[in-house]
Scaffold this motif. Structure first.
Motif, PDB file in Angstrom:
ATOM      1  N   PHE A 153      -8.528  10.898   7.810  1.00 35.41           N
ATOM      2  CA  PHE A 153      -7.237  10.370   7.372  1.00 35.41           C
ATOM      3  C   PHE A 153      -6.543   9.752   8.590  1.00 35.41           C
ATOM      4  N   LYS A 154      -6.264   8.448   8.480  1.00 34.12           N
ATOM      5  CA  LYS A 154      -5.708   7.717   9.625  1.00 34.12           C
ATOM      6  C   LYS A 154      -4.262   7.307   9.349  1.00 34.12           C
ATOM      7  N   ILE A 155      -3.440   7.460  10.377  1.00 31.16           N
ATOM      8  CA  ILE A 155      -2.016   7.088  10.266  1.00 31.16           C
ATOM      9  C   ILE A 155      -1.700   6.085  11.381  1.00 31.16           C
ATOM     10  N   ASN A 211      -4.607   1.481   7.441  1.00 31.88           N
ATOM     11  CA  ASN A 211      -4.626   2.944   7.590  1.00 31.88           C
ATOM     12  C   ASN A 211      -4.533   3.637   6.231  1.00 31.88           C
ATOM     13  N   ASP A 212      -4.971   4.887   6.204  1.00 36.20           N
ATOM     14  CA  ASP A 212      -4.790   5.673   4.977  1.00 36.20           C
ATOM     15  C   ASP A 212      -3.304   5.794   4.664  1.00 36.20           C
ATOM     16  N   LEU A 213      -2.504   5.922   5.721  1.00 32.84           N
ATOM     17  CA  LEU A 213      -1.042   5.886   5.541  1.00 32.84           C
ATOM     18  C   LEU A 213      -0.453   5.081   6.706  1.00 32.84           C
ATOM     19  N   GLY A 234      -3.556   3.884   1.411  1.00 29.98           N
ATOM     20  CA  GLY A 234      -4.847   3.479   0.858  1.00 29.98           C
ATOM     21  C   GLY A 234      -5.568   2.377   1.608  1.00 29.98           C
ATOM     22  N   GLY A 235      -5.165   2.108   2.846  1.00 28.15           N
ATOM     23  CA  GLY A 235      -5.907   1.103   3.611  1.00 28.15           C
ATOM     24  C   GLY A 235      -7.148   1.717   4.226  1.00 28.15           C
ATOM     25  N   LYS A 236      -8.181   0.924   4.343  1.00 31.07           N
ATOM     26  CA  LYS A 236      -9.382   1.404   5.041  1.00 31.07           C
ATOM     27  C   LYS A 236     -10.230   0.222   5.441  1.00 31.07           C
TER      28      LYS A 236
END
Ligand code: SF4
Ligand code: SF4
Ligand code: SF4
Length: 285
Positions: free
Chosen positions: A132-134, A149-151, A224-226
């Motif tokens: 999980f990336k912020i 990023n995930d958030l 929801g970015g990846k």
């Protein structure tokens, strides 16, 4: 060394290279900020225990390649001497990335401070279906790419207009990147379309007479970015969060949601696509 041990080490930032007993050490570099004394120590470590160089990752991290596992504890102690710690890999909350924020002429929020606070609370937390990336960016220019990023957190600004200060020069209308401002010099009127405004603050910081003024700083949230094999950009779920406390509440609830609804091995975006962004929004609202 067993496969199980290699996985354990990986979760603590040690990535096995192809060569026997050789690892690349990933460090916890919050927001890409590194002190000069830390750089000097990194240089010494790379010369003494690696091969005289470091690698900068795409997420502002630093890796020291070519370190023999037998030297790991010594390297760790030397890193600790300058307040450097190992990073995290695997299914964990990764080190937080951030842009210069307030040190940049466009910056609307203090990205480093927020990155440190977010990293302190969430770094390395596991138990989710995947990593999980912020990422935290200071303004809508999005240099840190919060949408990957995930958030992602983005600085935003709300403003107010002081009519008596305006000389109707038209600069704000020229500068606005989305055409949210129209200046009618003849009738001395300013038309502002709040729906178009992306909260960049450029009008506030360029107005020569202080007619546009900052009302409040806040945060937009993307989820929801990846990247990877099947990249997707994050979607904006909150346009303007007013307080840092609420940002933390959203991160808490997002991680809870991911833990509860995510399937094993699923990135957060896949969870959102399967369960639904609306359901997510209801849970965190
Ligand atoms: S996102 Fe904005 S504040 Fe951050 S570096 Fe880019 S322009 Fe500056
Ligand atoms: S830049 Fe300032 S002074 Fe000029 S039109 Fe805009 S608000 Fe008025
Ligand atoms: S804050 Fe940015 S987008 Fe909004 S009106 Fe001003 S210049 Fe335009």
């Amino acid at each position: 060394m067993t496969e199980y041990n290699i996985k354990e080490l990986k979760s603590g930032g040690l990535m096995k290279q192809k060569e026997k007993d050789i690892f690349s050490l990933r460090l916890r570099i919050v927001g890409g900020f590194v002190k000069s004394e830390q750089l000097i120590k990194l240089s010494e470590i790379a010369n003494k225990f690696g091969e005289g160089y470091i690698h900068l990752t795409t997420r502002q991290g630093i890796e020291i390649p070519n370190v023999n596992i037998k030297d790991f504890e010594t390297v760790k102690k030397e890193l600790a001497g300058v307040e450097l710690q190992m990073g995290a890999c695997g299914q964990r909350v990764r080190t937080v990335t951030a842009c210069q924020g307030k040190e940049c002429s466009h910056g609307l929020i203090d990205c480093l401070l927020l990155a440190k606070e977010v990293d302190k609370k969430y770094f390395g937390i596991g138990g989710h279906p995947h990593k999980f990336k912020i990422g935290i960016t200071g303004c809508p220019n999005a240099c840190i790419k919060p949408q990957e990023n995930d958030l992602g957190i983005m600085g935003r600004l709300k403003k107010r207009f002081v009519k008596e200060n305006c000389n109707y020069c038209g600069l704000c209308a020229e500068i606005c990147p989305v055409g949210a401002i129209e200046v009618d010099r003849d009738s001395e009127k300013i038309l502002f379309d709040a729906d178009k405004c992306i909260g960049c603050g450029d009008c506030v910081y360029s107005c020569p007479t202080d007619a546009w003024r900052k009302r409040q700083e806040g945060y937009a949230i993307f989820v929801g970015g990846k990247m990877g094999k099947f990249p997707k950009l994050g979607v904006k779920v909150f346009d303007f969060i007013e307080t840092k406390e609420r940002v933390f509440e959203i991160i808490d609830k997002t991680l809870e949601f991911y833990k509860k609804f995510g399937n094993k091995g699923e990135r957060f975006r896949e969870t959102l696509d399967r369960v639904g962004v609306e359901k997510y929004k209801n849970k965190v609202s």
